[in-house]
Design an enzyme around this catalytic site. Sequence first.
Site, PDB file in Angstrom:
ATOM      1  N   GLU A   1      -7.624 -59.837-109.032  1.00 28.48           N
ATOM      2  CA  GLU A   1      -7.371 -59.421-110.677  1.00 28.48           C
ATOM      3  C   GLU A   1      -7.633 -58.029-111.014  1.00 28.48           C
ATOM      4  O   GLU A   1      -6.684 -56.778-112.256  1.00 28.48           O
ATOM      5  CB  GLU A   1      -8.421 -60.257-111.719  1.00 28.48           C
ATOM      6  CG  GLU A   1      -8.043 -60.342-113.270  1.00 28.48           C
ATOM      7  CD  GLU A   1      -8.911 -61.222-114.193  1.00 28.48           C
ATOM      8  OE1 GLU A   1      -9.237 -61.809-113.923  1.00 28.48           O
ATOM      9  OE2 GLU A   1      -8.428 -61.414-115.440  1.00 28.48           O
TER      10      GLU A   1
ATOM     11  N   ARG B   1     -17.734 -65.270-121.023  1.00 29.18           N
ATOM     12  CA  ARG B   1     -17.606 -66.968-120.517  1.00 29.18           C
ATOM     13  C   ARG B   1     -19.253 -67.294-120.022  1.00 29.18           C
ATOM     14  O   ARG B   1     -19.030 -68.708-120.236  1.00 29.18           O
ATOM     15  CB  ARG B   1     -17.052 -66.598-119.816  1.00 29.18           C
ATOM     16  CG  ARG B   1     -16.145 -68.292-118.815  1.00 29.18           C
ATOM     17  CD  ARG B   1     -14.915 -67.809-118.349  1.00 29.18           C
ATOM     18  NE  ARG B   1     -13.916 -68.612-118.771  1.00 29.18           N
ATOM     19  CZ  ARG B   1     -13.141 -69.223-119.234  1.00 29.18           C
ATOM     20  NH1 ARG B   1     -14.045 -70.216-119.336  1.00 29.18           N
ATOM     21  NH2 ARG B   1     -11.627 -69.584-120.036  1.00 29.18           N
TER      22      ARG B   1
ATOM     23  N   GLU C   1      -9.800 -73.490-112.103  1.00 27.35           N
ATOM     24  CA  GLU C   1     -11.385 -73.210-111.772  1.00 27.35           C
ATOM     25  C   GLU C   1     -12.576 -75.009-112.090  1.00 27.35           C
ATOM     26  O   GLU C   1     -13.658 -74.518-111.649  1.00 27.35           O
ATOM     27  CB  GLU C   1     -11.709 -72.091-112.877  1.00 27.35           C
ATOM     28  CG  GLU C   1     -11.277 -70.272-112.509  1.00 27.35           C
ATOM     29  CD  GLU C   1     -11.190 -69.765-113.553  1.00 27.35           C
ATOM     30  OE1 GLU C   1     -10.669 -69.526-114.696  1.00 27.35           O
ATOM     31  OE2 GLU C   1     -11.995 -68.985-114.327  1.00 27.35           O
TER      32      GLU C   1
END
Lengths: 468, 750
Positions: B226, B304, B706
């Site tokens: 990423e 998160r 995920e």
Amino acid sequence: MIQFILNNKIIKTSSNSGMTLLDFIREKEQLKGTKIGCREGDCGACTVLVGTLNKNKISYQSITSCIYPLGNANGKHIVTIEGINLTQNLNSVQQSLSENYATQCGFCTPGFVVSLTGYVLRNSKENLNTINDAISGNICRCTGYKSIEKATKEIDEKLIFKDADHQVKWLVDKGFIPDYFTEIPKRLNDIKIQKLNSISGTIVANGTDLYVQFADKLSEENINLIGEESSLKGITFSNKICTIGASTTVTELLENDRLQNIFPKLNSFLKLVSSQQIRNMGTLGGNFVNASPIGDMSIFFLALNSILRINNKNGTTREISFQKFHQDYKKFDLKEGELINSVSFLIPDKNTFFNFEKVSKRSHLDIASVNTAGRINIKNNRISNAYFSLGGVAAIPKFLTKTNDFLNGKTIDTKTIKQAERILQSEISPISDVRGTFNYKRLLAKQLFFAHFIELFPKKIKFQNLFS
Amino acid sequence: MKNIDSYGHLRGESLFVDDIITRHDTLFGLVFDSPKAHGKIISVDYTKAEAVKGVIKIFTHKDILGENQIGGIIQDEPLFAENEVHFWGQPIAFIVAESEFIAKKARALINIEIDELPIITTAKEAKEKGSFINPPRSFKSGNTQNSFAECDYVYEGETFSNGQEHLYLETQGSYAVPMENGNIKITSSTQGPTIVQKTVAKVLGVNMHKIEVDVIRLGGAFGGKEDQATAWAVMTALAVQQLKKPVKYILNRHDDLRMTGKRHPYESTFKIGLTKDLKIQAFEVEFLQNSGAAADLSPAIAERTLFHATNSYFIPNVMSTVYSCKTNLPPNTAFRGFGGPQGMFVIESAIAKAANEIGVNKRLIQEANLIAENDEFYYGQIATQVEAQKSWLATKEEFNLKRLEKEVKTFNKENLQFKKGISLMPIAFGISFTNTPMNHARALIHIYQDGSVGVSTGAVEMGQSVNTKMLQVAYNTLGISPLKVKLETTNTTRVANTSPTAASATADLNGKAVLQACNSLIERLKSVACKMLSVTESEIIFKEDQVFVNNKKSDLLWEEVVTQAMLERVALSENAHYATPVIHFDKTKEKGHPFAYHVYGTAITTVTVDCLRGIYEIDAVKITHDFGKSMNLGIDVGQVEGALAQGIGWMTMEEIVYGKNGQLLSNSLSSYKVPDIFSVANKVDIIPLETQGNDMAILKSKAVGEPPLMYGIGTYFAIQDAVAAFNPNYKPKFHSPFTPEKVLISLYEK
């Protein structure tokens, strides 16, 4: 000049024999289906097949091309994914994988297809290989393997009616492989193979260890290849002695009927040694001179109380006890110009008990935290001779001299084994490393030592008694 | 529908960066990186390396025309170290040579002198020394202080979850080619083409339009590409800018392992309070995230972690804090779950601790606290279409939990050397980028004049089959055969300003854009077709490559309508933009509605531990998973199985080890083990939960990348259960992975 058939094409090359087959395939031949994943034989993305002709019969084995010297391809049929593809349709292995959603990112996939094709070309009732053994050296990071397992079950079912006598033709007819395979034995026979003569080069058996470390250096050389040397091959039995050539591969041990009889659990022992691709290449001699304190084959043959025969280049030979071979960390008794010729041991009789244990982070294709083997001879209900070896606990593969001495003459009971274990602890000196802390290795050494007795003498030695 | 890449994958014909045909004058790059974890660079001597025949140039920070900066969220990461190095493996120079082989020879000849400085390798140590990436963040609901005072049970504890190497089978790589007028085209193995484009432009000192980034596909990524695919692409582009020749750089495995970041290790402490009825009233948690030497995505990952600190439970009083701790490890980065798994491991540990102390089965506490419809997640989002209890109950019933538990009990009674363990693991995972501005995507669709269709989106194909899903949306909406549709590469000149393919949300975001674009095209073609058939638009639909009038097949073919549209000069291309509605989050209050929806599910894991050898097998994982209305169950099940195996790997055998000097010791595939075919669960059963799906999901088919990874956490607690069955003295610890070493030591601890 190295000559071989790559898929359907005759290759004649003057490239260095020490170059990896992987680089030759991808760079010289621009065949990009064989992938580079790790260059240490640990992922299987570069798997290709090696077809060897023996008396007009060809047998195929999977290998990882990243650690396979090009020179070893001399006279062989090398098959990459491109050589397995049918013109248009997916072949039978590929179809099963596709139907079961067994490919995601696709990078590992050609390696799986090639390994499984190796299986369909080789499997038989005799060699005890299961289809999942065939992909024991293939890592997939996407699928979690369950879809691949569904596919392998399906492929196995497709093979139920395989015609063992005409298997290549059968496989061609059933759409497993392209039809040029049928002509390969004849075409290989027609090649006038030149023996590669590079005495001055680095000695390489099949390179499963050397290529992990020195691939770049070796690729600049014409190496001295001994993996195919006939005087170093073969498993013979005579006068209660079994002799195994130093260039014998682990697969050759595994597939030997007589050894399977002698060691009924040979299959389960040796399946813990690396992966099928590596077992197809890795030699006994290579494992011995790699001299890792945790070498599986060293541990195995130490406990067999083996004798090494060592050749000098002048043609003289000497014999030494394998127990004396390893001297210190990566130091061993091999002088300039010497080569291990063979290892031999007394064939176990019905009063001999043998066991092998190995624990690693991952049960397959991993280096042990601790491994151990033990051979016990029983006479009049007593141990007449004990030979235990233990790996990962010292600078060398450890032969447990004191423990063995203690056990000689003893009866097999819980108290004796517990006492022996304490002696065992006194003669090892594990260190902490990436395979485990020294405390763990000591504990594991104890557990696996006990495991030998629980496995070999289940009536006398019970788990609960050892741990109460 | 199968993964549309299957055919090429299985024949070895699919192209990855390392497989594309290179120009004959291509040069090859190799990074020279720091051999120390922290220190001042006294000198670097390149003279011997530069003298090697075939070495073209060695690039350092001095060769950069723009900024020596590749940081994303925070500008704290140089492309090349200048005066100091901050982690072992930090790039210092980029050797460009006629071959990789020559570059390697040159690298070995570089002499570097470093004046070493003290290093930090653990998060705890960083916190003690005040070494942070950014200020800590806290989420809060209710009042934990007051609540603890009223609880019947209060327990504290600590946990550790180790990092995880992505081990994408395809290593990082990039191929950059000079185009005319100083433009550069880069083929990169990246999840974020725009991140690469933007960063290259910044470092090269040019505008973004000079840089084209093309992505064919990735051989696995899992978050590791990423942000961390960028540096290599920038280096190849930098070399192209100055040498005007193509430059390729594919990392070898050891360099990739050593230089790139991994999943963040977390050290955490918790305090949990329950009332007698096993209701969790209060939960406090402090997460210490080992961020490594630069920010990378750490702050977003930390966020998160906070969002998932309560997993699928409703807890009225929560106080959570996360510290992104700066250490001398390679900057840790995104990995499937993005901090969520680390958060969930702590709450599950806290529940296990409480269960053990109280002396009840862990699952009773889990079951008593599952979030229900209209409960509020502690960050302010009201939970709707909640499937937590439903999936829990379905799992219990479908797989007959009572029988499974009884089997375990009986087995353990009858066996001494082998013990079984069982655990349940519920999940609730929020879908959307938690950074609201990133939730958008575009699709560009061309209908060619022969009726075939090209689809471009911002989605990157990396094995998750997003392209297959895009194709499904396109051909179903257009009513044509899938054979007429092609998914194009992901290219910044066709779809610009994209968010990275991440957060499980890519199929939703890009799929919605494809849907919009196709709908617009269909509207235009309908108007052409109804003139051709003299009917009204409401009467016709496109289906099976034809026009249907009032659900009856007409004679009019798709191709004929397209031809007519060309004659009428109707636009046959469409670019659509989609931005997720509803979501918002106020960082000043740390409250809002950050997620489009949640994905739920429950797994039962059973294991067998060999108490002699300390090794174990995972017998089965039985899952009821909330797919919504899956648009491709074969592919979605594959995502669950793959994520589960990765989650189990993280919890069991995958062990990252750094030396005290900051050197990676698990630095090869022989010392870092990921699951192979023999170590995954013997049996994996997955039942799709019957649900309505969610309108925010593409075709109501929920995101799947995920969430299932976190089912793997169940394996940790199943092993723990088995260990406890053997050793009554065992004091549960929460220190993953549960390697055979830790199992054996736990079995025999006194």
